[in-house]
Design an enzyme around this catalytic site. Structure first.
Site, PDB file in Angstrom:
ATOM      1  N   PRO A   1      -9.453  -0.898  -0.080  1.00 44.31           N
ATOM      2  CG  PRO A   1     -11.598  -0.957  -1.249  1.00 44.31           C
ATOM      3  CD  PRO A   1     -10.761  -1.471  -0.744  1.00 44.31           C
TER       4      PRO A   1
ATOM      5  CG  HIS B   1      -1.841   1.287   1.440  1.00 48.70           C
ATOM      6  ND1 HIS B   1      -2.639   1.568   0.729  1.00 48.70           N
ATOM      7  CD2 HIS B   1      -1.364   2.230   2.282  1.00 48.70           C
ATOM      8  CE1 HIS B   1      -3.346   2.545   1.075  1.00 48.70           C
ATOM      9  NE2 HIS B   1      -2.477   2.995   1.911  1.00 48.70           N
TER      10      HIS B   1
ATOM     11  CB  CYS C   1     -10.293  29.320  20.699  1.00 51.38           C
ATOM     12  SG  CYS C   1      -9.718  31.012  21.124  1.00 51.38           S
TER      13      CYS C   1
HETATM   14  N1  LLP Z   1      -4.388  -0.100   3.529  1.00 52.79           N
HETATM   15  C1  LLP Z   1      -3.663   0.320   4.380  1.00 52.79           C
HETATM   16  C2  LLP Z   1      -2.576  -0.386   5.120  1.00 52.79           C
HETATM   17  C3  LLP Z   1      -3.710   1.742   4.749  1.00 52.79           C
HETATM   18  O1  LLP Z   1      -2.496   2.317   5.778  1.00 52.79           O
HETATM   19  C4  LLP Z   1      -4.765   2.560   4.118  1.00 52.79           C
HETATM   20  C5  LLP Z   1      -4.787   4.214   4.605  1.00 52.79           C
HETATM   21  C6  LLP Z   1      -5.723   2.029   3.388  1.00 52.79           C
HETATM   22  C7  LLP Z   1      -5.662   0.638   3.091  1.00 52.79           C
HETATM   23  C8  LLP Z   1      -6.778   2.737   2.843  1.00 52.79           C
HETATM   24  O2  LLP Z   1      -6.348   3.704   1.889  1.00 52.79           O
HETATM   25  P1  LLP Z   1      -7.348   4.469   0.932  1.00 52.79           P
HETATM   26  O3  LLP Z   1      -8.069   3.640   0.025  1.00 52.79           O
HETATM   27  O4  LLP Z   1      -8.406   5.061   1.846  1.00 52.79           O
HETATM   28  O5  LLP Z   1      -6.601   5.630   0.422  1.00 52.79           O
HETATM   29  N2  LLP Z   1      -6.193  10.586   6.814  1.00 52.79           N
HETATM   30  C9  LLP Z   1      -5.739  10.527   5.421  1.00 52.79           C
HETATM   31  C10 LLP Z   1      -5.612   9.111   4.933  1.00 52.79           C
HETATM   32  C11 LLP Z   1      -4.812   8.415   5.634  1.00 52.79           C
HETATM   33  C12 LLP Z   1      -4.727   6.931   5.099  1.00 52.79           C
HETATM   34  C13 LLP Z   1      -4.175   5.733   5.853  1.00 52.79           C
HETATM   35  N3  LLP Z   1      -4.022   4.611   5.547  1.00 52.79           N
HETATM   36  C14 LLP Z   1      -6.736  11.446   4.630  1.00 52.79           C
HETATM   37  O6  LLP Z   1      -7.690  12.055   5.093  1.00 52.79           O
HETATM   38  O7  LLP Z   1      -6.590  11.627   3.484  1.00 52.79           O
END
Ligand code: LLP
Length: 428
Positions: free
Chosen positions: A272, A194, A343
């Site tokens: 995902p 990932h 704040c």
């Molecule tokens: N698999 C693993 C091991 C991960 O660490 C993550 C996300 C995913 C899958 C899922 O990724 P996605 O499909 O959602 O891109 N807070 C950040 C995103 C942090 C993602 C952390 N890991 C934001 O708001 O954009």
């Protein structure tokens, strides 16, 4: 997957067929509203993959997990709390594919105990995890999360590959990790990569070659490969969806090559988070003040970075719309800055990475109108906080035209639960 370019309205009167006026009358603001049909549609898009493993960190409300389970997805967990959530909605600890996989770079005490108690499948992100698991639970099968040496995300903070990243086992250390696994009698049955969140097709496609190489190093014990998460979604009008079919084809070719090499079937997983839940979510806030500061007009709303942290953390862009309280949808547009109640100067929804405040064209609105932050279903509520002693917002799931409260707004009692004032000492 819709093939047209995305377009977001600047005025919105309903969500999933329900009038916003009705939603706020029932649930007040700020409130997260999720459209179940949008999640179901996104699950449908990914059906070509053998296994859809939802990264619940994006949105772990029990009602969302339940929906996803009923639609045939399995789940990833990164903490004891996420394991408990998965168990609570009825994912069983065992099965093929494993319904719950613990993917992390460390075991903390709680997660280690739960993994052992329920004999959960572990996707190890560090050599130490292999040793720690092997020492107390030899003979199990594990998968390895490999850092291929490169990564990419919508922000540097969401890039999970390369040597600046703490994630995964460094690709050059794979042979050493195979020896470690062997020493403990752990079977390595899968490779996972990932490289980051909110990345693009070009970078995602590069992972196939790196994974093929790593799987080749492991050899015939491999029965599954995981493409990880990272699929982006459009956040701005005019952006397009990633062609999921093309993405699947890259991976399918990689899988087929490995099947030929190993002489047995290899299952293809995708993991995902954002792709499944981002678009289903809306954060509704009420405009509580409209004020001018020099050249800037501010709309101040009753949701802040305590509710949606993505703008302050990454300069992330969320589409916004106005839901007029009086139903009058014919409004001119002006350029405004949108901020919250906290704040802290950084409590601004219209900002770019680095904290630079920017303006957004939005319909003219006043106190009592509603502002809807859109595409907020992923990494929205789950990254909320109690900063400024603000309660976590309510969450509502709309399914088949019916709204269901799936999490109550926190109360003051919730806020202070666990706090204690030490009994006063006798005066000296
Ligand atoms: N698999 C693993 C091991 C991960 O660490 C993550 C996300 C995913 C899958 C899922 O990724 P996605 O499909 O959602 O891109 N807070 C950040 C995103 C942090 C993602 C952390 N890991 C934001 O708001 O954009």
């Amino acid at each position: 997957m819709p093939d047209s370019k995305c377009s977001f309205p600047s005025i919105r009167t309903e969500i999933a067929g329900l009038p916003i006026s009705q939603l706020v009358a029932c649930y007040e603001t700020p409130v997260y509203v999720y459209d179940a049909a949008a999640i179901e549609q996104r699950i449908e898009d990914l059906q070509a993959f053998d296994v859809i493993r939802y990264a619940q960190k994006a949105n772990s409300n029990l009602a969302i997990l339940d929906l996803i389970r009923r639609r045939g997805c399995v789940v990833d967990a990164v903490s004891a709390g996420e394991i408990e959530r998965a168990l609570a909605v009825g994912f069983s600890p065992h099965g093929d594919p494993p319904p719950i996989v613990y993917t992390a770079d460390i075991f903390d005490q709680e997660s280690f105990e739960l993994v052992l108690k329920h004999d959960l499948h572990v996707n190890c992100g560090s050599p130490d995890m292999i040793d720690q698991l092997g020492q107390v639970a030899p003979g199990r099968n594990i998968t390895l999360r490999i850092n291929p040496g490169f990564g990419h995300g919508h922000s540097q903070k969401t890039n999970t590959g390369g040597q600046q990243s703490k994630h995964g086992i460094w690709h050059e250390q794979l042979p050493d990790c195979l020896l470690r696994a062997d020493r403990h009698g752990l079977g390595v049955t899968g490779i996972h990569m990932h490289i980051g969140s909110g990345t693009d097709l070009e970078h995602l496609a590069q992972v196939c070659g790196a994974l093929q190489q790593a799987a080749g190093t492991v050899g015939r014990t491999i029965t599954s490969i995981s493409a990880g998460g990272g699929l982006p979604v459009p956040y701005r009008s005019g952006e397009e969806y990633v062609p999921v079919d093309a993405y699947f084809n890259f991976w399918d070719q990689t899988r087929k090559l490995l099947e030929q090499q190993f002489g047995h079937a290899v299952s293809l997983e995708i993991e995902p988070g954002r792709y499944l839940v981002a678009e289903c979510g809306y954060l509704i806030a009420e405009i509580r003040a409209v004020k001018r500061m020099g050249d800037n007009m501010f709309y101040l709303v009753d949701a802040g970075f305590n509710n949606l942290a993505r703008p302050i953390l990454y300069g992330a862009y969320h589409p916004m719309s106005i839901a007029p309280a009086d139903g009058n949808t014919k409004r001119e547009e002006i350029e405004v800055v949108v901020g919250g109640p906290l704040c802290e100067s950084g409590d601004i929804f219209t900002q770019e990475e680095g904290g630079f405040v920017c303006r957004r064209r939005l319909p003219i609105a006043g106190v009592g109108d509603y502002l809807v932050l859109e595409v907020a279903g992923a990494y929205g509520f789950v990254m909320g906080s109690n900063y400024n002693s603000k309660p976590l917002a309510a969450e509502v799931l709309v399914r088949d035209g019916q709204a269901h409260l799936v999490r109550s707004r926190q109360t003051f009692e919730d806020l202070i639960r666990g706090e204690r004032i030490p009994s006063s000492r006798p005066a000296p």
